[in-house]
Structure formats: C-alpha cells, structure tokens
Design a protein around this motif. Sequence first.
Motif, PDB file in Angstrom:
ATOM      1  N   GLY A  37       0.752  -1.236   0.000  1.00  0.00           N
ATOM      2  CA  GLY A  37       0.000   0.000   0.000  1.00  0.00           C
ATOM      3  C   GLY A  37       0.788   1.295   0.000  1.00  0.00           C
ATOM      4  O   GLY A  37       0.239   2.350   0.311  1.00  0.00           O
ATOM      5  N   ILE A  38       2.066   1.259  -0.358  1.00  0.00           N
ATOM      6  CA  ILE A  38       2.863   2.492  -0.331  1.00  0.00           C
ATOM      7  C   ILE A  38       3.380   2.883  -1.716  1.00  0.00           C
ATOM      8  O   ILE A  38       4.181   3.811  -1.843  1.00  0.00           O
ATOM      9  N   TYR A  39       2.922   2.201  -2.771  1.00  0.00           N
ATOM     10  CA  TYR A  39       3.481   2.415  -4.100  1.00  0.00           C
ATOM     11  C   TYR A  39       3.250   3.841  -4.590  1.00  0.00           C
ATOM     12  O   TYR A  39       4.178   4.518  -5.050  1.00  0.00           O
ATOM     13  N   GLN A  40       1.995   4.319  -4.493  1.00  0.00           N
ATOM     14  CA  GLN A  40       1.691   5.658  -4.969  1.00  0.00           C
ATOM     15  C   GLN A  40       2.447   6.708  -4.165  1.00  0.00           C
ATOM     16  O   GLN A  40       2.995   7.667  -4.725  1.00  0.00           O
ATOM     17  N   GLU A  41       2.492   6.537  -2.842  1.00  0.00           N
ATOM     18  CA  GLU A  41       3.214   7.493  -1.994  1.00  0.00           C
ATOM     19  C   GLU A  41       4.705   7.492  -2.317  1.00  0.00           C
ATOM     20  O   GLU A  41       5.351   8.548  -2.319  1.00  0.00           O
ATOM     21  N   LEU A  42       5.239   6.322  -2.606  1.00  0.00           N
ATOM     22  CA  LEU A  42       6.655   6.218  -2.972  1.00  0.00           C
ATOM     23  C   LEU A  42       6.936   6.989  -4.252  1.00  0.00           C
ATOM     24  O   LEU A  42       7.895   7.775  -4.329  1.00  0.00           O
ATOM     25  N   LEU A  43       6.117   6.767  -5.279  1.00  0.00           N
ATOM     26  CA  LEU A  43       6.313   7.461  -6.551  1.00  0.00           C
ATOM     27  C   LEU A  43       6.186   8.975  -6.379  1.00  0.00           C
ATOM     28  O   LEU A  43       7.016   9.746  -6.883  1.00  0.00           O
ATOM     29  N   ASP A  44       5.141   9.395  -5.668  1.00  0.00           N
ATOM     30  CA  ASP A  44       4.918  10.838  -5.494  1.00  0.00           C
ATOM     31  C   ASP A  44       6.055  11.482  -4.703  1.00  0.00           C
ATOM     32  O   ASP A  44       6.483  12.603  -5.016  1.00  0.00           O
ATOM     33  N   SER A  45       6.543  10.788  -3.682  1.00  0.00           N
ATOM     34  CA  SER A  45       7.610  11.353  -2.843  1.00  0.00           C
ATOM     35  C   SER A  45       8.910  11.480  -3.623  1.00  0.00           C
ATOM     36  O   SER A  45       9.580  12.521  -3.571  1.00  0.00           O
ATOM     37  N   ILE A  46       9.276  10.429  -4.352  1.00  0.00           N
ATOM     38  CA  ILE A  46      10.515  10.479  -5.136  1.00  0.00           C
ATOM     39  C   ILE A  46      10.425  11.548  -6.217  1.00  0.00           C
ATOM     40  O   ILE A  46      11.397  12.264  -6.491  1.00  0.00           O
ATOM     41  N   PRO A  51      14.758  19.912  -8.638  1.00  0.00           N
ATOM     42  CA  PRO A  51      15.036  21.357  -8.596  1.00  0.00           C
ATOM     43  C   PRO A  51      14.017  22.152  -7.779  1.00  0.00           C
ATOM     44  O   PRO A  51      14.383  23.097  -7.071  1.00  0.00           O
ATOM     45  N   HIS A  52      12.736  21.778  -7.875  1.00  0.00           N
ATOM     46  CA  HIS A  52      11.732  22.538  -7.134  1.00  0.00           C
ATOM     47  C   HIS A  52      11.923  22.386  -5.625  1.00  0.00           C
ATOM     48  O   HIS A  52      11.668  23.334  -4.862  1.00  0.00           O
ATOM     49  N   ALA A  53      12.382  21.198  -5.206  1.00  0.00           N
ATOM     50  CA  ALA A  53      12.651  20.993  -3.781  1.00  0.00           C
ATOM     51  C   ALA A  53      13.759  21.930  -3.304  1.00  0.00           C
ATOM     52  O   ALA A  53      13.716  22.433  -2.169  1.00  0.00           O
ATOM     53  N   LEU A  54      14.739  22.193  -4.164  1.00  0.00           N
ATOM     54  CA  LEU A  54      15.806  23.141  -3.814  1.00  0.00           C
ATOM     55  C   LEU A  54      15.256  24.555  -3.690  1.00  0.00           C
ATOM     56  O   LEU A  54      15.694  25.335  -2.831  1.00  0.00           O
ATOM     57  N   THR A  55      14.290  24.880  -4.553  1.00  0.00           N
ATOM     58  CA  THR A  55      13.659  26.190  -4.465  1.00  0.00           C
ATOM     59  C   THR A  55      12.893  26.345  -3.148  1.00  0.00           C
ATOM     60  O   THR A  55      12.966  27.389  -2.483  1.00  0.00           O
ATOM     61  N   ALA A  65      11.058  22.027   3.352  1.00  0.00           N
ATOM     62  CA  ALA A  65      11.549  21.235   2.223  1.00  0.00           C
ATOM     63  C   ALA A  65      11.491  19.742   2.555  1.00  0.00           C
ATOM     64  O   ALA A  65      11.126  18.921   1.704  1.00  0.00           O
ATOM     65  N   TRP A  66      11.838  19.389   3.786  1.00  0.00           N
ATOM     66  CA  TRP A  66      11.795  17.990   4.225  1.00  0.00           C
ATOM     67  C   TRP A  66      10.363  17.460   4.180  1.00  0.00           C
ATOM     68  O   TRP A  66      10.114  16.340   3.735  1.00  0.00           O
ATOM     69  N   GLN A  67       9.424  18.280   4.610  1.00  0.00           N
ATOM     70  CA  GLN A  67       8.022  17.885   4.556  1.00  0.00           C
ATOM     71  C   GLN A  67       7.527  17.804   3.121  1.00  0.00           C
ATOM     72  O   GLN A  67       6.726  16.923   2.780  1.00  0.00           O
ATOM     73  N   TYR A  68       8.022  18.694   2.267  1.00  0.00           N
ATOM     74  CA  TYR A  68       7.596  18.726   0.866  1.00  0.00           C
ATOM     75  C   TYR A  68       7.950  17.416   0.150  1.00  0.00           C
ATOM     76  O   TYR A  68       7.137  16.878  -0.607  1.00  0.00           O
ATOM     77  N   ILE A  69       9.153  16.903   0.395  1.00  0.00           N
ATOM     78  CA  ILE A  69       9.567  15.658  -0.274  1.00  0.00           C
ATOM     79  C   ILE A  69       9.171  14.412   0.513  1.00  0.00           C
ATOM     80  O   ILE A  69       9.518  13.289   0.115  1.00  0.00           O
ATOM     81  N   ASN A  70       8.443  14.594   1.630  1.00  0.00           N
ATOM     82  CA  ASN A  70       8.057  13.461   2.483  1.00  0.00           C
ATOM     83  C   ASN A  70       9.323  12.734   2.950  1.00  0.00           C
ATOM     84  O   ASN A  70       9.437  11.507   2.869  1.00  0.00           O
TER      85      ASN A  70
END
Length: 312
Positions: A37-46, A51-55, A65-70
């Motif tokens: 049950g974690i496949y979708q969350e894994l894909l979305d998190s990765i 670059p946007h995470a750096l922004t 930023a840590w919360q943004y990338i899970n």
Amino acid sequence: MRLRESRLWGVAARGMAMGAADVVPGVSGGTIAFITGIYQELLDSISRVGPHALTVLRRHGLVVAWQYINGSFLLSLFAGILISVVSLARLIGYLLDTYPIAVWGFFFGLVLASVIPVLRRVPRWNTGALFYVLLGVLIAIGVSELRPAQVPATPLTLFLSGALAICAMILPGISGSFILLMIGIYPHVLTAVHEMQIVKLLCFAAGAVTGLMLFSRLLSWLMHHYVARTLAFLGGILLGSLKIIWPWKLPTGQAPEAGDKLAPLMSNTSPWTYAEVTGESSYLLIAATAAMVAAMIVLTVDFWGHRQGARQ
C-alpha cells in the motif's frame, strides 16, 4: 506523534521486505511496495525530489523542504531497504543455493497473488484496459526471453545500466537485478562492489539516481492521469513475469557471463520432466506449500490494507 513514529517503523519494515525481494534476480521490490500500500506514496515522494525541492529549501527552509519531499517516509523506507540488503543478502543467497525450488515457489506465489490487488484497483474495465494487460504480459515475456549478453563495463554503460535497473526495480513484476543479468553488467557490478572500485560504483549510482528521478515522475504522472491503463499494464507485467520465476528450469545451453566464465541458459519445464531429467525430486509439494503461504500473506496484507483504507 506516537502514531507517526509507529507508521515510520511500518514503512521501514516494508522497506526491508522490498530489499529482500530486490536481492532475488527475478523479483521486484516494486511488487512489495504495491501490495503493502505504499506504491503511490513512494512514486509521489521520489518525484518531488528535484530542482523545485531546492527552491522550497531556499525560500522556506529545511523543515518545509523535508516535509515537501516526504523526507521521513523516504528515509525510513530506504533505511529498511539498505538494512535488508546488507543483512539478508547472504541468507537469501544461501536459501537460493540450498532450497532453490522452495524459494522460487514462494516468490511465484507472492507475485501471482499480487496480480489480484493490482487488477482489483483498476477503476473501470473495458477493451482498452484488457489491451494494456495483454501488452504488459507480452513485454514481460519478451524480457524473459532475452539471453545474457556481454556488455563492457565502461562509464557510459554503467551509467545507463544503473538507470535501466532502477527503472525496472520500481516497476512491479520486473527485477532490476534480472535486467542487469540479461545485459551482462551484473557480474561487473558485483566485482565493483567487492573490490570497492569507486569510479565504477559512482557511474552506476549516478545512473540509478538519474533513472529514479525521471522514471518516478513518469510513473507518478501516469498513475494520476491514466490510472486504469497504468494499473492494467502493471498487472500484465506481473502476470508475464511469472515465466521468469517459474521454479522448475533446465539448462538448454551456455552463454558468456563475464570473462571466461559461462552461465547456463535456462528454460522452464514441468516438475515431472525436471525430476525425470535431473534424477532429483521435484519438491512439488514443498514448492506448492511455499507458494500458498506467500499467496496467503499477500492477500492478508491486501485485505488488511483495504480495510484500513475504508476506515479512513
């Protein structure tokens, strides 16, 4: 807080199961991610790592930023994978050498049962969905028909191999290590690990990171925009990959593996033909029992996950 910590421990346990599966050439850690049950969350998190995470980091700081990338989810999952690969690789290798038919029987049952939760999540069935199931089956069978090649371990081939292997690894049904075996890079990667050939390992790792960043974005986008077709295709991949992990195989020739070594070409056969040709027991009852135990585990996990989701 305790609930969140408890979930992260659960994510780490799922990562350990993924790592154990990835050790076996022919079984994908993506399969474990899906049925737990974690496949979708894994894909979305990765897919958010980029670059946007750096922004976000520059504008809002490390915590946001840590919360943004899970980040806690990813850290727990990959820690579990690493722990499993380091601690279980030798055990699984021993079991594959000592009880190969039972181990392959277990994974055969695991992958076969995994088809049910994947296809059950297809929101609507039509001719198009059936087409994508068939397409997935044909692609997986086509991959299984590949014969080991001998690719030189140059920086470019190691980079491309890392990207290809990681893409296969997050697809349910196709194993990254199996792909490496088929293109002839697997022995070179093992040698680089054992001899700590840093340059080769960095090339391979760079390819894996690049492939993971790009392919996870594609899969995440497909899962959000074409969920029926994507799930149908993944279900087909799982069905077709059963040919790769069929427990009873006989050698049909030899192919170059690395240097002067030769690796046997294997083809599927029936348990009865296997026993007749090898003069050994087919261990049919043991393999069937292992497959049923694996199937029961998968269906129980899926039922539990579906029930938890319904409550939420």
